[in-house]
Scaffold this motif. Structure first.
Motif, PDB file in Angstrom:
ATOM      1  N   ASP A 260       5.448   2.638  12.303  1.00  0.00           N
ATOM      2  CA  ASP A 260       4.981   3.101  11.149  1.00  0.00           C
ATOM      3  C   ASP A 260       5.279   2.645   9.808  1.00  0.00           C
ATOM      4  O   ASP A 260       4.561   2.071   9.116  1.00  0.00           O
ATOM      5  CB  ASP A 260       5.148   4.608  11.140  1.00  0.00           C
ATOM      6  CG  ASP A 260       4.545   5.245  12.566  1.00  0.00           C
ATOM      7  OD1 ASP A 260       3.383   4.782  12.935  1.00  0.00           O
ATOM      8  OD2 ASP A 260       4.936   6.378  12.850  1.00  0.00           O
ATOM      9  N   SER A 261       6.648   2.448   9.694  1.00  0.00           N
ATOM     10  CA  SER A 261       7.296   1.804   8.560  1.00  0.00           C
ATOM     11  C   SER A 261       6.934   0.213   8.229  1.00  0.00           C
ATOM     12  O   SER A 261       6.414  -0.022   7.123  1.00  0.00           O
ATOM     13  CB  SER A 261       8.861   1.980   8.492  1.00  0.00           C
ATOM     14  OG  SER A 261       9.481   1.113   9.711  1.00  0.00           O
ATOM     15  N   LYS A 264       3.404   0.417   7.232  1.00  0.00           N
ATOM     16  CA  LYS A 264       3.061   0.857   5.881  1.00  0.00           C
ATOM     17  C   LYS A 264       3.492  -0.368   4.803  1.00  0.00           C
ATOM     18  O   LYS A 264       3.132  -0.517   3.856  1.00  0.00           O
ATOM     19  CB  LYS A 264       4.001   1.947   5.653  1.00  0.00           C
ATOM     20  CG  LYS A 264       3.535   3.179   6.284  1.00  0.00           C
ATOM     21  CD  LYS A 264       4.601   4.389   6.164  1.00  0.00           C
ATOM     22  CE  LYS A 264       4.125   5.697   6.953  1.00  0.00           C
ATOM     23  NZ  LYS A 264       5.098   6.849   7.043  1.00  0.00           N
ATOM     24  N   GLU A 267       0.866  -2.943   4.927  1.00  0.00           N
ATOM     25  CA  GLU A 267      -0.429  -2.249   4.203  1.00  0.00           C
ATOM     26  C   GLU A 267      -0.033  -2.403   2.595  1.00  0.00           C
ATOM     27  O   GLU A 267      -0.908  -2.502   1.746  1.00  0.00           O
ATOM     28  CB  GLU A 267      -0.544  -0.972   4.641  1.00  0.00           C
ATOM     29  CG  GLU A 267      -1.116  -0.747   5.814  1.00  0.00           C
ATOM     30  CD  GLU A 267      -1.356   0.739   6.225  1.00  0.00           C
ATOM     31  OE1 GLU A 267      -1.127   1.638   5.461  1.00  0.00           O
ATOM     32  OE2 GLU A 267      -1.923   0.708   7.503  1.00  0.00           O
ATOM     33  N   GLU A 268       1.370  -1.983   2.344  1.00  0.00           N
ATOM     34  CA  GLU A 268       1.775  -2.356   0.922  1.00  0.00           C
ATOM     35  C   GLU A 268       1.356  -3.526   0.435  1.00  0.00           C
ATOM     36  O   GLU A 268       0.932  -4.049  -0.830  1.00  0.00           O
ATOM     37  CB  GLU A 268       2.931  -1.480   0.602  1.00  0.00           C
ATOM     38  CG  GLU A 268       3.425  -1.628  -0.822  1.00  0.00           C
ATOM     39  CD  GLU A 268       2.890  -0.540  -1.379  1.00  0.00           C
ATOM     40  OE1 GLU A 268       2.603  -0.489  -2.821  1.00  0.00           O
ATOM     41  OE2 GLU A 268       2.165   0.466  -0.956  1.00  0.00           O
ATOM     42  N   LYS A 412       6.491   4.858   0.254  1.00  0.00           N
ATOM     43  CA  LYS A 412       5.411   4.483   1.112  1.00  0.00           C
ATOM     44  C   LYS A 412       5.026   5.426   2.030  1.00  0.00           C
ATOM     45  O   LYS A 412       3.862   5.507   2.289  1.00  0.00           O
ATOM     46  CB  LYS A 412       6.154   3.239   1.764  1.00  0.00           C
ATOM     47  CG  LYS A 412       6.447   2.008   0.933  1.00  0.00           C
ATOM     48  CD  LYS A 412       6.661   0.591   1.441  1.00  0.00           C
ATOM     49  CE  LYS A 412       7.296  -0.456   0.721  1.00  0.00           C
ATOM     50  NZ  LYS A 412       7.778  -1.639   1.299  1.00  0.00           N
ATOM     51  N   LYS A 413       6.026   6.229   2.420  1.00  0.00           N
ATOM     52  CA  LYS A 413       5.517   7.317   3.409  1.00  0.00           C
ATOM     53  C   LYS A 413       4.563   8.326   2.538  1.00  0.00           C
ATOM     54  O   LYS A 413       3.331   8.752   3.332  1.00  0.00           O
ATOM     55  CB  LYS A 413       6.627   8.237   3.956  1.00  0.00           C
ATOM     56  CG  LYS A 413       6.357   8.994   5.056  1.00  0.00           C
ATOM     57  CD  LYS A 413       7.633   9.644   5.851  1.00  0.00           C
ATOM     58  CE  LYS A 413       7.462  10.736   6.642  1.00  0.00           C
ATOM     59  NZ  LYS A 413       8.582  11.361   7.154  1.00  0.00           N
ATOM     60  N   ARG A 415       2.669   7.819   0.171  1.00  0.00           N
ATOM     61  CA  ARG A 415       1.543   7.253  -0.074  1.00  0.00           C
ATOM     62  C   ARG A 415       0.611   7.066   0.892  1.00  0.00           C
ATOM     63  O   ARG A 415      -0.661   7.119   0.878  1.00  0.00           O
ATOM     64  CB  ARG A 415       1.853   5.782  -0.736  1.00  0.00           C
ATOM     65  CG  ARG A 415       2.231   5.779  -2.231  1.00  0.00           C
ATOM     66  CD  ARG A 415       2.180   4.495  -2.755  1.00  0.00           C
ATOM     67  NE  ARG A 415       0.641   4.280  -2.914  1.00  0.00           N
ATOM     68  CZ  ARG A 415       0.614   2.822  -3.398  1.00  0.00           C
ATOM     69  NH1 ARG A 415       1.399   1.878  -3.919  1.00  0.00           N
ATOM     70  NH2 ARG A 415      -0.827   2.494  -3.525  1.00  0.00           N
ATOM     71  N   GLN A 416       1.049   6.966   2.204  1.00  0.00           N
ATOM     72  CA  GLN A 416       0.671   6.700   3.438  1.00  0.00           C
ATOM     73  C   GLN A 416      -0.004   8.102   3.802  1.00  0.00           C
ATOM     74  O   GLN A 416      -1.243   8.213   4.213  1.00  0.00           O
ATOM     75  CB  GLN A 416       1.533   6.178   4.618  1.00  0.00           C
ATOM     76  CG  GLN A 416       0.953   5.953   5.872  1.00  0.00           C
ATOM     77  CD  GLN A 416      -0.270   5.126   5.900  1.00  0.00           C
ATOM     78  OE1 GLN A 416       0.016   4.163   4.935  1.00  0.00           O
ATOM     79  NE2 GLN A 416      -1.263   5.335   6.640  1.00  0.00           N
ATOM     80  N   GLU A 417       0.824   9.270   3.497  1.00  0.00           N
ATOM     81  CA  GLU A 417      -0.056  10.501   3.845  1.00  0.00           C
ATOM     82  C   GLU A 417      -1.171  10.931   3.007  1.00  0.00           C
ATOM     83  O   GLU A 417      -2.005  11.310   3.318  1.00  0.00           O
ATOM     84  CB  GLU A 417       1.352  11.753   3.492  1.00  0.00           C
ATOM     85  CG  GLU A 417       2.427  11.667   4.467  1.00  0.00           C
ATOM     86  CD  GLU A 417       3.238  12.654   4.305  1.00  0.00           C
ATOM     87  OE1 GLU A 417       3.260  13.429   3.146  1.00  0.00           O
ATOM     88  OE2 GLU A 417       4.359  12.791   5.032  1.00  0.00           O
ATOM     89  N   GLU A 420      -4.037   8.993   4.229  1.00  0.00           N
ATOM     90  CA  GLU A 420      -4.443   9.749   5.477  1.00  0.00           C
ATOM     91  C   GLU A 420      -5.301  10.722   5.238  1.00  0.00           C
ATOM     92  O   GLU A 420      -6.375  11.099   5.680  1.00  0.00           O
ATOM     93  CB  GLU A 420      -3.340   9.936   6.268  1.00  0.00           C
ATOM     94  CG  GLU A 420      -2.592   8.920   7.016  1.00  0.00           C
ATOM     95  CD  GLU A 420      -1.441   9.290   7.875  1.00  0.00           C
ATOM     96  OE1 GLU A 420      -1.329  10.500   7.981  1.00  0.00           O
ATOM     97  OE2 GLU A 420      -0.944   8.387   8.689  1.00  0.00           O
TER      98      GLU A 420
END
Length: 676
Positions: A260-261, A264, A267-268, A412-413, A415-417, A420
Motif C-alpha cells: 500500500d505504501s 501510494k 501514485e504521489e 500520503k495515507k 491523502r489516500q483515504e 478513496e
C-alpha cells in the motif's frame, strides 16, 4: 563582402585551380560560368562531380550540388523559410547564393575532402523495412552494416598510426643504430664463447644458467600474478562490503514499506509528474512560444526611426494614463466588504503561487540530483581509470531519504483515504443515478399498464395513502413518546434561562457601552478609510507620472548614447577615409614607380586599359565576322545544295538496286516455271 571576395579570388588563383582572377573579372562572371567554378571546387572535394554543367539540366545540377553540400554539412545563411530561395538561387547561379558557398568551401578543402571520402563508405543505404523482412536481404544488409563498422575501426587505427609520430626515416635511423650496435655485441659474444669453451663442463653450466633464467622469468610472472590476485581480492572485499551495506539499507527500508505504501508513493509521484506535464510545462512552453513569436515579430519589422519612437512613446503615455484613470475609478467604486469572493480569489492565487513555487523547487532539485549523479559517475569513472578500484557510494544519503519517506507515509495515507472516499462517493452517486433511472423506467411501464387496464393513477394514489398512513402512525407514536419528555424539557429550559439571564445581566450592561464605542469607531474608521484611499490614489497617480518621466529620461539617455557612439563611429570612418585618401595621394604623387603602381587610381586605370584593349579586339573580331558573313553564307548554301544532290543520287542508286533485284527474282521465278 569585399573580404569574402578577396579570399575566394585568392584561393582560386592558387593550386590546384589557377584561375588567374581579380576582383573585377570574378565579380563580372556570368551565372553559368560562376556555377561551373562552383562545380570545379566541388569536384576537387569529390572527384565524382567533375563534369561539365552544360551537359545536364539546371535542376539536376542544383539537386546534385544540394545533396553534396548536405553531406558536407553546409548550413545556408538565413532561417528555414529561405531554403526555397537558396535552391532557386543555386539553379540560376545568383551571386548571393554561390559566393557564400565558395567562401565556405575554399576555407576547408582538406577537411571536406576527408569528409567526402568517408561519406562514400559511412552513409548507409536507405532500404525500406518491408524489404528487410526477407532473410537474404536482411542477412546481406547485416553484413553490410558489419563491413561499415569494420571500416570505421580500420580508419581509426590508420589515423592513429598516421598521427602516432613514427615515420619511415626515424625507423630507418633506429635500424641503422641497431645494426651498428649489433657488431660489437657479436664480437663480445664470440669472446665470451672462446673464454667459456676452455672450461671442462661448460655445456652443463650453460644449461643451468638457461634454467635459472627461465625460473627467474617464471618467478616474476608468478609475483605479478599474485599481486593481481591480491588486488582482485581487495576489490571483491570492497564490493562485498558495499553490497552488504546496500542489502542492509534495503531491508531497513523494506521493514516499514508495504504494497500500500509503495502504491501510494508511486501514485504521489505520478500526480506530481502529471501536474508537471499537464500544467507547469505547457505554461512554460506557451510563455516561451509567445516570447519567440514576439521576438520574430520584432525581428521582421523594419528599422524604426526617431519619429516612430516618439509616436510609440506618446501612445504608451496615453495608455498608462487611461490605466491609472480606470484604477482610480475602480478604487472609488469597489467596496471590499461587499466583495465576498475577494478572499477566496486571494487564497486561490496564493495556493497557485505556492504550487508553482514548489513545482519549480522540485524541478531544480531534480536537476541538481541529475547533475550530482552525473558528477558522481564521472568521478567514479576517473577513479576507476586511475586506481582500478571502485568508489563506495554515500549510503548516508540513502538512509536520510528512507527516513524522510517513512515520515511522509502518514501524510500520503491520509491523502489516500480522502481519495478513496471521493472515489466511493462517485460510485455511490453513480449507483443512485442508475437506480433513479431504473425507477423511472418501472414507473413509466406501470403507468402504461394502468392506462391499458383503465385505472390510471392507481399506484400513485396507493403510494400516497400508504405514505400518509405511515406518517400518521409515526406522529402518533412520537406524540405518545414525547409528551413526558417535553414537560421535563420545558422545566429544564426554564431553569437554564433563569441561570443564563442572571449570568448575562452584567455582560449586557457592558455590551451597551461597547456598542456605542463601536459605532463611534466605525464612523471614524470610515472617515480615515476615505482619506487613506483618496491619498493613496493621489500618490499612485504621482508615482505613475514620475515613473513615466524616469522612463522617458532613460530612453532619451539611451538614444543620446546611441547617437554618441554612432557619431564616434562615423568620425573614425571619416578619419580612415581621409587617411586612405592621403595615402593614395602620397602614392600618386610619389616619385617611386613601384609605389605609384600600387595606387588605386593606377590599378583602376590599368584595369580600364585592359578592358578597353579587350573591347577593341572583340570589335575587330566582330568586324571580321561581319565582313565574311555573306561569303560564308553563300558557301554554306553551296554545301547544303551539294548535300541535297548527294542525297538524291543515293536515293536513285538505292531505287535502281531494288528494281534490279526485283527483276532478277521475277526471272528466276519464270525459269522455275519453265522447268516444271
Amino acid at each position: 563582402m569585399s573580404e569574402q571576395l578577396k579570399l575566394i579570388v585568392e584561393q582560386l588563383n592558387k593550386d590546384p585551380f589557377r584561375k588567374n582572377f581579380n576582383l573585377i573579372t570574378f565579380d563580372s562572371l556570368e551565372p553559368m560560368h560562376l556555377l561551373q567554378i562552383l562545380n570545379d571546387v566541388l569536384a576537387e572535394v569529390d572527384p565524382k562531380h567533375a563534369i561539365d554543367i552544360r551537359e545536364e539540366m539546371p535542376e539536376q545540377t542544383a539537386k546534385r550540388m544540394c545533396a553534396l553540400l548536405g553531406m558536407l554539412k553546409y548550413k545556408p545563411p538565413g532561417n528555414q523559410s529561405d531554403l526555397s530561395g537558396f535552391r532557386q538561387g543555386l539553379v540560376v547561379g545568383s551571386k548571393p547564393a554561390v559566393h557564400p558557398i565558395l567562401h565556405w568551401l575554399l576555407q576547408r578543402v582538406p577537411e571536406l575532402k576527408k569528409r567526402a571520402y568517408l561519406a562514400r563508405f559511412l552513409v548507409k543505404l536507405d532500404v525500406p523495412a518491408e524489404f528487410l523482412a526477407d532473410d537474404v536481404i536482411g542477412d546481406t544488409y547485416h553484413q553490410y552494416e558489419e563491413l561499415v563498422e569494420g571500416f570505421k575501426t580500420n580508419h581509426k587505427e590508420c589515423e592513429q598510426l598516421r598521427t602516432s609520430g613514427f615515420s619511415t626515416a626515424e625507423i630507418r635511423r633506429d635500424i641503422g643504430a641497431m645494426e651498428e650496435e649489433k657488431g660489437p655485441l657479436i664480437k663480445r659474444v664470440e669472446r665470451l664463447k672462446k673464454r667459456v669453451e676452455s672450461v671442462s663442463n661448460h655445456q652443463q653450466m650453460l644449461e643451468q644458467a638457461r634454467q635459472l633464467r627461465v625460473e627467474k622469468k617464471r618467478e616474476e610472472h608468478l609475483a605479478h600474478q599474485k599481486q593481481e590476485q591480491k588486488n582482485q581480492l581487495f576489490q571483491a572485499q570492497q564490493r562485498l562490503q558495499r553490497l552488504q551495506q546496500q542489502l542492509k539499507d534495503m531491508r531497513h527500508a523494506a521493514a516499514d514499506a508495504s504494497p500500500d505504501s509503495l502504491m501510494k508513493r508511486l501514485e504521489e509521484e505520478i500526480k506530481i509528474n502529471s501536474y508537471m506535464v499537464s500544467e507547469k510545462l505547457p505554461k512554460e512552453l506557451e510563455v516561451l512560444k509567445r516570447t519567440v513569436q514576439y521576438l520574430q515579430k520584432v525581428a521582421s519589422e523594419p528599422a524604426m526611426g526617431h519619429g516612430d519612437l516618439l509616436e510609440l512613446r506618446d501612445k504608451i503615455k496615453g495608455v498608462d494614463m487611461q490605466i491609472n484613470h480606470l484604477i482610480e475609478k475602480k478604487m472609488m467604486r469597489s467596496d471590499p466588504i461587499d466583495d465576498k469572493l475577494t478572499l477566496y480569489r486571494q487564497q486561490a492565487s496564493i495556493i497557485i503561487r505556492k504550487k508553482e513555487a514548489k513545482a519549480e523547487e522540485l524541478q531544480e532539485a531534480r536537476e541538481e540530483l541529475a547533475a550530482a549523479e552525473r558528477e558522481l559517475t564521472h568521478r567514479t569513472s576517473q577513479a576507476l581509470a586511475s586506481n582500478g578500484e571502485e568508489v563506495v557510494r554515500g549510503d548516508e544519503l540513502k538512509r536520510l531519504v528512507v527516513k524522510l519517506r517513512s515520515k511522509g507515509t502518514v501524510y500520503k495515507k491520509k491523502r489516500q483515504e480522502i481519495a478513496e472516499l471521493k472515489a466511493e462517493y462517485g460510485v455511490l452517486q453513480r449507483t443512485e443515478e442508475i437506480l433513479k433511472q431504473r425507477h423511472e423506467a418501472v414507473q413509466e411501464k406501470l403507468q402504461t399498464m394502468e392506462a391499458e387496464k383503465g385505472i390510471s393513477g392507481y399506484s400513485n394514489t396507493q403510494e400516497e395513502l400508504e405514505r400518509v398512513s405511515a406518517i400518521k402512525s409515526e406522529l402518533d407514536e412520537k406524540k405518545g413518546r414525547t409528551l413526558d419528555d417535553m414537560s421535563e424539557m420545558v422545566k429544564q429550559l426554564n431553569s437554564m434561562i433563569v441561570e443564563k439571564k442572571s449570568a448575562l445581566a452584567p455582560i449586557i450592561k457592558e455590551l451597551r457601552s461597547l456598542r456605542q464605542q463601536c459605532q463611534v469607531l466605525n464612523q471614524e474608521h470610515e472617515e480615515k478609510k476615505s482619506q487613506y484611499e483618496s491619498c493613496g490614489a493621489g500618490l499612485e497617480s504621482n508615482r505613475s507620472k514620475l515613473e513615466q518621466e524616469v522612463k522617458a529620461l532613460r530612453e532619451e539617455t539611451a538614444q543620446e548614447e546611441n547617437r554618441y557612439h554612432y557619431i564616434n563611429c562615423k568620425s573614425e570612418i571619416t578619419e580612415m577615409q581621409i587617411q586612405r585618401a592621403a595615402e593614395e595621394m602620397k602614392a600618386y604623387v610619389s616619385s617611386d614607380v613601384q609605389e605609384r603602381k600600387r595606387a588605386i587610381r593606377e590599378v583602376y586605370m590599368k584595369n580600364i586599359a585592359e578592358q578597353e584593349l579587350l573591347g577593341k579586339k572583340l570589335r575587330e573580331k566582330q568586324k571580321m565576322v561581319r565582313e565574311s558573313h555573306s561569303a560564308n553564307m553563300e558557301q554554306m548554301k553551296m554545301w547544303q545544295d551539294l548535300e541535297q544532290l548527294m542525297e538524291c543520287k543515293r536515293q536513285c542508286f538505292i531505287k535502281v538496286q531494288n528494281e534490279a533485284s526485283v527483276g532478277q527474282v521475277i526471272q528466276e521465278g519464270g525459269e522455275d516455271r519453265l522447268v516444271l
